[in-house]
Motif scaffolding. Structure first.
Motif, PDB file in Angstrom:
ATOM      1  N   SER A   1       0.840  -1.197   0.000  1.00  0.00           N
ATOM      2  CA  SER A   1       0.000   0.000   0.000  1.00  0.00           C
ATOM      3  C   SER A   1       0.872   1.242   0.000  1.00  0.00           C
ATOM      4  O   SER A   1       1.782   1.373   0.822  1.00  0.00           O
ATOM      5  CB  SER A   1      -0.888  -0.006   1.242  1.00  0.00           C
ATOM      6  N   PHE A   2       0.636   2.169  -0.967  1.00  0.00           N
ATOM      7  CA  PHE A   2       1.380   3.432  -1.004  1.00  0.00           C
ATOM      8  C   PHE A   2       1.111   4.247   0.242  1.00  0.00           C
ATOM      9  O   PHE A   2       1.959   4.950   0.758  1.00  0.00           O
ATOM     10  CB  PHE A   2       0.932   4.292  -2.196  1.00  0.00           C
TER      11      PHE A   2
ATOM     12  N   GLU B   1       2.636  -0.509   3.911  1.00  0.00           N
ATOM     13  CA  GLU B   1       2.554  -1.827   4.537  1.00  0.00           C
ATOM     14  C   GLU B   1       2.105  -2.796   3.463  1.00  0.00           C
ATOM     15  O   GLU B   1       1.413  -2.391   2.522  1.00  0.00           O
ATOM     16  CB  GLU B   1       1.461  -1.817   5.620  1.00  0.00           C
ATOM     17  N   PRO B   2       2.436  -4.071   3.578  1.00  0.00           N
ATOM     18  CA  PRO B   2       1.900  -5.016   2.593  1.00  0.00           C
ATOM     19  C   PRO B   2       0.369  -5.020   2.672  1.00  0.00           C
ATOM     20  O   PRO B   2      -0.193  -4.975   3.766  1.00  0.00           O
ATOM     21  CB  PRO B   2       2.450  -6.373   3.036  1.00  0.00           C
ATOM     22  N   VAL B   3      -0.283  -5.056   1.491  1.00  0.00           N
ATOM     23  CA  VAL B   3      -1.746  -5.059   1.464  1.00  0.00           C
ATOM     24  C   VAL B   3      -2.298  -6.247   2.260  1.00  0.00           C
ATOM     25  O   VAL B   3      -3.290  -6.135   2.971  1.00  0.00           O
ATOM     26  CB  VAL B   3      -2.254  -5.103   0.010  1.00  0.00           C
TER      27      VAL B   3
ATOM     28  N   PHE C   1      -3.726   2.461  -5.025  1.00  0.00           N
ATOM     29  CA  PHE C   1      -3.958   1.523  -6.121  1.00  0.00           C
ATOM     30  C   PHE C   1      -3.792   0.061  -5.754  1.00  0.00           C
ATOM     31  O   PHE C   1      -4.630  -0.778  -6.066  1.00  0.00           O
ATOM     32  CB  PHE C   1      -3.025   1.851  -7.298  1.00  0.00           C
ATOM     33  N   ALA C   2      -2.703  -0.265  -5.104  1.00  0.00           N
ATOM     34  CA  ALA C   2      -2.423  -1.673  -4.805  1.00  0.00           C
ATOM     35  C   ALA C   2      -3.554  -2.277  -3.975  1.00  0.00           C
ATOM     36  O   ALA C   2      -3.977  -3.410  -4.211  1.00  0.00           O
ATOM     37  CB  ALA C   2      -1.101  -1.793  -4.063  1.00  0.00           C
ATOM     38  N   SER C   3      -4.065  -1.489  -3.011  1.00  0.00           N
ATOM     39  CA  SER C   3      -5.151  -2.008  -2.177  1.00  0.00           C
ATOM     40  C   SER C   3      -6.421  -2.222  -2.985  1.00  0.00           C
ATOM     41  O   SER C   3      -7.097  -3.245  -2.854  1.00  0.00           O
ATOM     42  CB  SER C   3      -5.438  -1.050  -1.024  1.00  0.00           C
TER      43      SER C   3
ATOM     44  N   VAL D   1      -8.263  -5.854  -3.426  1.00  0.00           N
ATOM     45  CA  VAL D   1      -9.623  -6.112  -2.940  1.00  0.00           C
ATOM     46  C   VAL D   1     -10.566  -6.404  -4.107  1.00  0.00           C
ATOM     47  O   VAL D   1     -11.360  -7.346  -4.066  1.00  0.00           O
ATOM     48  CB  VAL D   1     -10.156  -4.924  -2.111  1.00  0.00           C
ATOM     49  N   ALA D   2     -10.440  -5.605  -5.168  1.00  0.00           N
ATOM     50  CA  ALA D   2     -11.317  -5.830  -6.319  1.00  0.00           C
ATOM     51  C   ALA D   2     -11.127  -7.242  -6.860  1.00  0.00           C
ATOM     52  O   ALA D   2     -12.088  -7.948  -7.167  1.00  0.00           O
ATOM     53  CB  ALA D   2     -11.032  -4.803  -7.406  1.00  0.00           C
TER      54      ALA D   2
END
Ligand SMILES: Nc1ncnc2c1ncn2[C@@H]1O[C@H](COP(=O)(O)OP(=O)(O)O)[C@@H](O)[C@H]1O
Ligand code: SF4
Ligand SMILES: [Mg+2]
Lengths: 312, 340
Positions: A81-82, A86-88, A275-277, A281-282
């Protein structure tokens, strides 16, 4: 024979998830706004932004980045996560349980309530009219409206249930998530009830049910072995739609009740352009939808021997 | 004592919101082990009559008159006695086995369902029906019982239905056009098994068919229905020489020719009436070549004539005429052609 059909269905599932993952990744790739700028904050220099851009490989071509992302996913790495740095995966971990609990709870309410109401309204004419009116209202009530009504009645006026949060531990969760689950389930319960009613009424008219009556089979056995057993086929075929509706509704309901789950996380991450999160999740939500639908299809194969024959 | 006794049976059905009489007057007795053929054109009320015996009528139907099984009134039975009557005394074989057997349950479950319902041990029930499948000519019984209905041909499935009917050792069989929905090639096959089992077990049977010749071949007596009325009840053996009612003779004359398979020798002019359409006078009078003024005004009552019963004003007269080879030989328009 049935194994071949199941394998075919699973292959289709894998393809669907793969296509969905490209779509999800691509959609955000095309989204406006440079994540490096966002991440670096308002006062960052060009050099800082360039550094971050390089670190995040933002200049690489789409498929290289997609491939890196996919490779990470397959190794259990959902990205970083930007926003939280932390790692998503570790951000999702505490939230997943709330969502799984909520959606499972709602599904149980839908299946049990929908089948029972639908069956009752098909078998008892008088009762059926009342149930049809109620389910008609339920069907027309979106989950956010249901949420507002439930919060006002049960939590604010009568103080029967907590209004906010997901709770901890099984009993506390049950208590906290009852209203959200009902809000989420309501229109799908009504839908399932009407579907069940139609399916059972269609089945009541069938000749094989007449045969069973003519043989002196007890009413309760006719209901379970012939009416419900056969009505389950159309009911479960259509229930795939319910799953999609539940996932969409979950996002709304978690927001309304302040449940810290995947749905509310998806919304806040999207607003924050994390974005990464959002991607993670999507993809989880889409994959869940596709997997459950595949399971429903496979379940239908077990319910209907004629389908198995067709595939052979 | 008769095993089955119908006395002035009449059936009203709910059609378009009101009750209308469809079956008007059916009276007959069936002795133990006896088979009666209920014949007549489509719409005559054969199916409804046979279904009334097992109380499987459409919702809202009203039954008048008496239906007695060994003296007990079927129409007055409580729910519980009706259930035990259906579980142990009477069994129905339906026209279309494909529709009348649950398509998603195994053949074995269908076969054993009644026995298990009656409290029989499942294993014992399986044993019984396995034996029964063999008696109706199904060899690989164990494999068949694991299969689903769609895996069996219509003929096989109808034999399964017969075995299921026999499984409860009933006293009375009701068979509603049991071969009509089948492939022509398997019809006689199924009929042979049904007939053999019925005779071997000494079962009484109500056999519904539009095929008078078939009924004559497998039944002891023939009850002819027209527009919801029983118009003749005669021993099957005499029917070819001594049919009493003009309608029965019309049916006999219009049978498919045995030599020219697809052609019928003669047809009864006009269209069959249903019970809904009957008017004053004899129900058959609109199609009868012998109708007289009296026939149009006065409904003939069913009366005994020798060992038969008939509802026709001119029965004796016409019988005499027929014997002396009189003018009535060409009573029906002769029409040779395709049956369609
Ligand atoms: N469920 C029903 N609702 C309304 N009318 C019916 C129903 N079943 C039968 N009938 C009518 O009753 C008459 C007799 O029907 P049926 O006993 O089935 O005749 P058959 O078996 O001799 O051909 C027909 O005119 C038919 O249209
Ligand atoms: S009563 Fe008259 S109309 Fe009726 S069948 Fe006899 S002869 Fe024909
Ligand atoms: Mg019929």
């Amino acid at each position: 024979m049935i194994l071949r059909l199941v394998a075919g269905r699973l292959a289709m599932l894998a393809v669907t998830v793969a296509v969905a993952s490209i779509a999800i990744y691509g959609a955000l790739y095309l989204a406006p706004g440079n994540p490096a700028t966002l991440l670096a904050g308002g006062h960052a220099t060009h050099a800082e932004i360039r550094l971050i851009t390089r670190q995040l490989k933002l200049t690489e071509p789409f498929f290289t980045r997609y491939w890196d992302w996919l490779f990470g996913l397959l190794h259990g790495n959902l990205g970083e996560s930007f926003l939280y740095r932390e790692p998503v995966a570790s951000l999702l971990a505490p939230r997943v349980l709330n969502t799984v609990f909520l959606v499972t709870y709602a599904s149980v309410v839908i299946v049990v309530g929908g089948l029972a109401l639908g069956l009752a309204s098909a078998l008892f004419k008088r009762l059926g009219m009342g149930i049809t009116i109620l389910t008609g209202v339920g069907l027309a009530t979106p989950s956010f409206v249901a949420a507002i009504i439930l919060i006002t009645l049960f939590a604010v006026d009568w103080k029967l249930f907590p209004v906010f949060g997901g709770g901890a531990g099984f009993v506390d969760r049950l208590d906290h998530l009852t209203l959200p689950a009902v809000a989420l389930a309501l229109s799908w319960l009504a839908y399932t009830s009407q579907l069940t009613r139609t399916a059972v009424e269609d089945e009541v008219k069938k000749e094989h049910v007449e045969t069973a009556r003519g043989r002196g089979i007890a009413r309760r056995h006719i209901v379970t072995r012939h009416l419900l057993r056969n009505a389950m086929i159309p009911i479960s075929t259509v229930s795939g739609i319910t799953v999609a509706g539940l996932i969409a509704g979950d996002v709304v309901v978690e927001q309304a009740f302040g449940v810290n789950g995947l749905g509310s996380f998806l919304v806040s991450s999207a607003l924050d352009k994390d974005f990464a999160s959002v991607q993670a999740v999507a993809l989880i939500l889409v994959a869940t939808f596709v997997v459950v639908n595949a399971l429903v299809d496979i379940w239908s194969l077990f319910l209907d021997p004629r389908l198995r024959a067709k595939g052979a | 004592m008769a095993i089955l006794h119908l006395e002035h049976l009449a059936i009203d059905l709910q059609t378009a919101g009101r009750l209308r009489r469809v079956v008007h007057d059916v009276t007959f007795r069936l002795a133990e082990g006896e088979a009666v053929g209920l014949v007549g054109e489509s719409g005559a009320g054969k199916s409804l009559t046979s279904r009334a015996v097992i109380r499987l009528l459409p919702d809202g139907a009203r039954v008048h008159g008496a239906i007695l099984m060994e003296g007990r009134s079927i129409t007055d039975m409580s729910r519980e006695s009706l259930r035990s009557y259906r579980l142990s005394e009477v069994a129905m074989i339906f026209q279309d086995p494909r529709a009348h057997v649950n398509p998603v349950r195994r053949v074995g479950d269908f076969l054993t369902e009644a026995l298990v319902e009656r409290g029989e041990d499942r294993k014992k029930a399986l044993e019984i029906v396995t034996g029964l499948l063999a008696t109706v000519g199904i060899e690989d019984a164990e494999r068949r019982m694991r299969q689903y209905p769609h895996e069996l041909s219509g003929g096989l499935l109808q034999r399964v239905m017969i075995a299921a009917a026999l499984s409860i050792s009933p006293k009375l069989l009701l068979a509603d056009e049991p071969t009509t929905a089948l492939d022509v090639t398997t019809q006689s096959d199924v009929m042979v098994h049904l007939d053999a089992q019925r005779r071997g077990r000494g079962l009484a049977m109500v056999f519904v068919t539009h095929d008078l010749e078939l009924a004559i071949a497998v039944c002891d007596r023939i009850a002819v229905l027209y527009a919801g009325h029983l118009v003749e009840d005669s021993p099957a053996a005499h029917l070819h020489e001594k049919a009493l009612h003009p309608y029965t003779r019309g049916l006999l004359a219009s049978r498919p020719s045995p030599t020219l398979r697809r052609e019928r020798l003669a047809a009864i002019p006009g269209r069959p009436l249903s019970g809904l359409e009957v008017q004053e006078g004899c129900v058959f009078c609109s199609r009868c070549a012998h109708a007289q003024e009296r026939c149009q005004k006065e409904r003939p009552v069913l009366r005994e004539l020798g060992d038969a019963r008939v509802a026709c004003h001119r029965a004796e007269e016409l019988l005499e005429g027929g014997r002396s080879g009189g003018a009535d030989g060409a009573e029906f328009e002769v029409r040779v052609g395709d049956r369609g």
